[in-house]
Write an enzyme that holds these catalytic residues in place. Structure first.
Site, mmCIF file in Angstrom:
data_model
loop_
_atom_site.group_PDB
_atom_site.id
_atom_site.type_symbol
_atom_site.label_atom_id
_atom_site.label_comp_id
_atom_site.label_asym_id
_atom_site.label_seq_id
_atom_site.Cartn_x
_atom_site.Cartn_y
_atom_site.Cartn_z
ATOM 1 N N GLU A 144 73.668 25.372 48.398
ATOM 2 C CA GLU A 144 72.986 26.591 47.962
ATOM 3 C C GLU A 144 72.011 26.246 46.844
ATOM 4 O O GLU A 144 72.042 25.129 46.313
ATOM 5 C CB GLU A 144 74.028 27.619 47.477
ATOM 6 C CG GLU A 144 74.960 28.044 48.603
ATOM 7 C CD GLU A 144 76.040 29.003 48.143
ATOM 8 O OE1 GLU A 144 76.029 29.405 46.964
ATOM 9 O OE2 GLU A 144 76.890 29.331 48.985
ATOM 10 N N THR A 170 73.360 12.603 46.834
ATOM 11 C CA THR A 170 72.373 11.707 46.211
ATOM 12 C C THR A 170 72.976 10.322 45.993
ATOM 13 O O THR A 170 74.198 10.137 46.070
ATOM 14 C CB THR A 170 71.969 12.263 44.828
ATOM 15 O OG1 THR A 170 73.160 12.327 44.019
ATOM 16 C CG2 THR A 170 71.355 13.656 44.933
ATOM 17 N N SER A 196 75.208 19.185 44.563
ATOM 18 C CA SER A 196 76.360 18.277 44.455
ATOM 19 C C SER A 196 77.629 19.052 44.072
ATOM 20 O O SER A 196 78.730 18.698 44.468
ATOM 21 C CB SER A 196 76.075 17.202 43.405
ATOM 22 O OG SER A 196 74.894 16.498 43.752
ATOM 23 N N GLU A 239 72.401 14.808 51.863
ATOM 24 C CA GLU A 239 73.828 14.537 52.156
ATOM 25 C C GLU A 239 74.476 13.707 51.040
ATOM 26 O O GLU A 239 75.242 12.781 51.297
ATOM 27 C CB GLU A 239 73.983 13.869 53.523
ATOM 28 C CG GLU A 239 73.645 14.840 54.647
ATOM 29 C CD GLU A 239 74.102 14.364 56.007
ATOM 30 O OE1 GLU A 239 75.180 13.752 56.098
ATOM 31 O OE2 GLU A 239 73.386 14.641 56.982
#
Lengths: 245, 384
Positions: B132, B370, B137, B368
């Site tokens: 969102e 960092t 993360s 997907e």
């Protein structure tokens, strides 16, 4: 309909060609081999003609076990089974003799090949097979339709085209236009492992030719190759290096 | 063209799949790459063709309409597509490993029967919605909620950076069914296109990967049947983390393909470009760059294949997939950067392919998870 498709295992088109030190053999070390592109067209048309349970396609290859990955590719594309005559393809007559000896009593309605292999480019094998099997042979066809027991073939001739009607069984060598080469799908690749690949012992046959010497063309002068679709690079080179524009 | 043909560790299947993808990509993707990139065109038709070839359900068993291959073959598919176009590679990866992978991994038999054949055949395109605007993360603090109401769940919230947010036919959506920040407070749901309240918001105008569609996904009191819950309520976050373990192999393969594409272009150019009377590959300044690029690419591939092998054997891959994703992504960025440098001024133009690899590669160190998150995952695993 029972179709036999002959296939060659040839060096990838981007291969740098070299020979053994005595210049009598092609140096296959480190070379990637592929299914002869013209044979791919023959195979694609054979698969189209037999789709939906209308027949079977057998591929045949004269060569050693190192060709098996390429044969598996033909099976992945859609051939039903494969035969490998376990011998190097020594020359055209020897190769044609092997195919004819295998096909003689198998009742194939149609034998298809590529117009030539892209390594030796002899284009002799199809006609020789036709002669050995005693069936009509038509070379370099651009279209192939089967109407009942007749093949309707189209050949390109200077200034036009030639339509040939020929009764089954016959042999034809295929060129561009016969079909679009097929890309195997994942299911085909998976099933290729379980489709039959029979290895057949070589038949006695005379070898009529021998290679005295291979030579590579003399390197041309300072020609810079630019890919046909890379206009920007060509313009760049004409501007910055040739300084003509 | 095929660079793995002589490698005895590469299986016949991998080789055949590599050739197949190269054939397809050179015919149907390569001619359009720059046009799609410039216009941000998402080529839906290509995914139908990829579906016909069995590339939209590589890991899905045949009983659910997929190809039934393992991770090694899957890595070949993603990296070979990405060598030609990172955007298509990214979309194929997101469809296969995230959306389809989530339903395959955690769906019931009925749910698998319902959705997997459509996804695996490419008839339907899948999306996966976790992130969102304010929780990247830190996904556990997501704001999107799912509230049970009789036989339905009502989903409300907005998801960001969703691959195929607009064009998808089905999405797996993570939403909060419990308290914020609690791992047991998130559940995973399947939402089909056309469900009232389910729509796409803004399409992102990205630096790279421009032919892969990335949008907001808006859930406005979106009612879905209770039967669309994947696994049990509260398991969604754990499921998502497991999916990301596999997803990291995907992104690593994507990065590997981009790195290879950039390297091959630079290698070719360095042999053609003459300065001071010789090809620039003859200068150590260039040849050492090429040596570094080639070495790092090989190392990245080995890490990826190691993770793929463990994943196939259902062994834990959290550490290895994070290592593969972290290293390969950084290699892709470094390789593309050096490729642009080798091309010099030409590399800075859109007439040559390396500027696109340079832009596309950067996604790999971000999407997907960092690189920094990968290091946290790796550190946590080795300090256990």
């Amino acid at each position: 309909m029972k179709i036999l498709v002959c296939m060659s295992n040839v060096p990838d088109t981007t291969t740098k060609i070299t020979f053994t030190s005595d210049h009598k053999q092609f140096n296959a070390a480190g070379v990637q081999f592929i299914l002869n592109p013209y044979d791919e067209l023959a195979l694609a048309r054979a698969i189209e003609l037999t789709e939906g349970g209308k027949g079977t396609v057998t591929v045949i290859h004269v060569g050693e076990a190192s060709s098996d990955p390429t044969i598996r590719k033909a099976l992945a594309i859609g051939a039903d089974d494969a035969v490998r005559i376990d011998s190097p393809a020594i020359d055209a007559f020897f190769t044609a003799s092997q195919v004819a000896a295998y096909a003689k009593d198998k009742g194939f309605d149609l034998v298809l090949t590529g117009r030539e292999s892209i390594d030796h480019n002899g284009a002799q094998v199809p006609a020789m097979i036709g002669e050995l099997l005693g069936i009509p042979s038509v070379s370099i066809i651009k279209k192939l339709v089967i109407d009942g027991t007749t093949g309707i073939l189209e050949r390109e001739i200077e200034g036009g085209k030639e339509i040939v009607h020929v009764p089954l069984p016959f042999i034809a060598s295929c060129a561009e236009g016969v079909a679009e080469p097929k890309i195997p799908n994942m299911r085909g690749i998976m099933s290729a492992r379980t489709k039959p690949l029979s290895v057949v012992t070589v038949t006695e046959a005379p070898v009529l030719t021998s290679i005295e010497k291979y030579e590579t063309p003399v390197p041309r002068g300072a020609v810079k190759m630019v890919a046909a679709d890379d206009v920007a690079k060509l313009v760049g080179l004409l501007h910055t290096e040739a300084k003509v524009i | 063209m095929i660079d793995i043909g002589q490698d005895p560790t590469v299986s016949e299947n991998e080789l055949m799949i590599t050739q197949m993808v190269q054939d397809f990509a050179s015919r149907y993707i390569r001619p359009h790459v720059m046009e799609w990139d410039e216009t941000q065109h998402f080529p839906l038709e290509v995914f139908k063709q990829l579906g016909e070839l069995g590339l939209m359900g590589v890991l899905v068993p045949e009983e659910y309409g997929g190809s039934g291959f393992g991770y090694q073959e899957y890595v070949r598919v993603i990296s070979e597509i990405s060598k030609v176009c990172g955007s298509i590679g990214l979309s194929v990866a997101a469809h296969n490993s995230l959306c389809t992978g989530h339903i395959l991994g955690f769906g019931s038999h009925d749910q698998k029967i319902k959705w997997l054949p459509k996804l695996a055949s490419g008839a339907w395109l899948g999306a996966w919605a976790l992130t969102e605007a304010n929780t990247g993360s830190d996904a556990l603090r997501m704001a999107t909620t799912a509230v049970q109401d009789g036989d339905e769940y009502v989903l409300s919230g907005t998801k960001n950076w969703i691959t195929h947010g607009k064009s998808c036919d089905v999405a797996v959506v993570m939403a909060r069914t419990g308290e914020k920040g609690q791992s047991g407070g998130v559940s995973a749901f399947v939402v089909e296109k056309g469900t009232p309240g389910f729509s796409a918001g803004k399409k992102e105008n990205k630096l790279g990967m421009r032919a892969s569609e990335t949008t907001e996904v808006i859930l406005d009191n979106c009612r879905i049947p209770k039967a669309n819950l994947l696994g049990a309520e509260g398991e969604g976050f754990k499921q998502a983390m497991k999916i990301l373990d596999g997803g990291r192999i995907s992104i690593a393969a994507l990065a590997l393909g981009i790195a290879r594409g950039a390297f091959e272009a630079a290698l070719k150019y360095s042999k053609e470009r003459h300065q001071f009377g010789q090809p620039i590959s003859g200068f150590q300044g260039i040849s050492f760059k090429l040596a570094d690029m080639a070495t790092e690419i090989e190392a990245a591939e080995l890490l990826i294949m190691q993770a793929a092998d463990k994943k196939n054997r259902h062994e834990p891959v959290t550490k290895l997939s994070a290592m593969a994703k972290y290293y390969s992504s950084e290699v892709a960025v470094r390789t593309a950067n050096e490729a642009v440098q080798i091309f010099g001024a030409y590399g800075y133009t859109k007439d040559f392919p390396v500027e696109k690899y340079y832009r596309d590669a950067k996604l790999c160190t971000i999407g997907e998870g960092t690189s920094e998150i990968q290091k946290i995952v790796i550190a946590r695993e080795i300090l256990k």
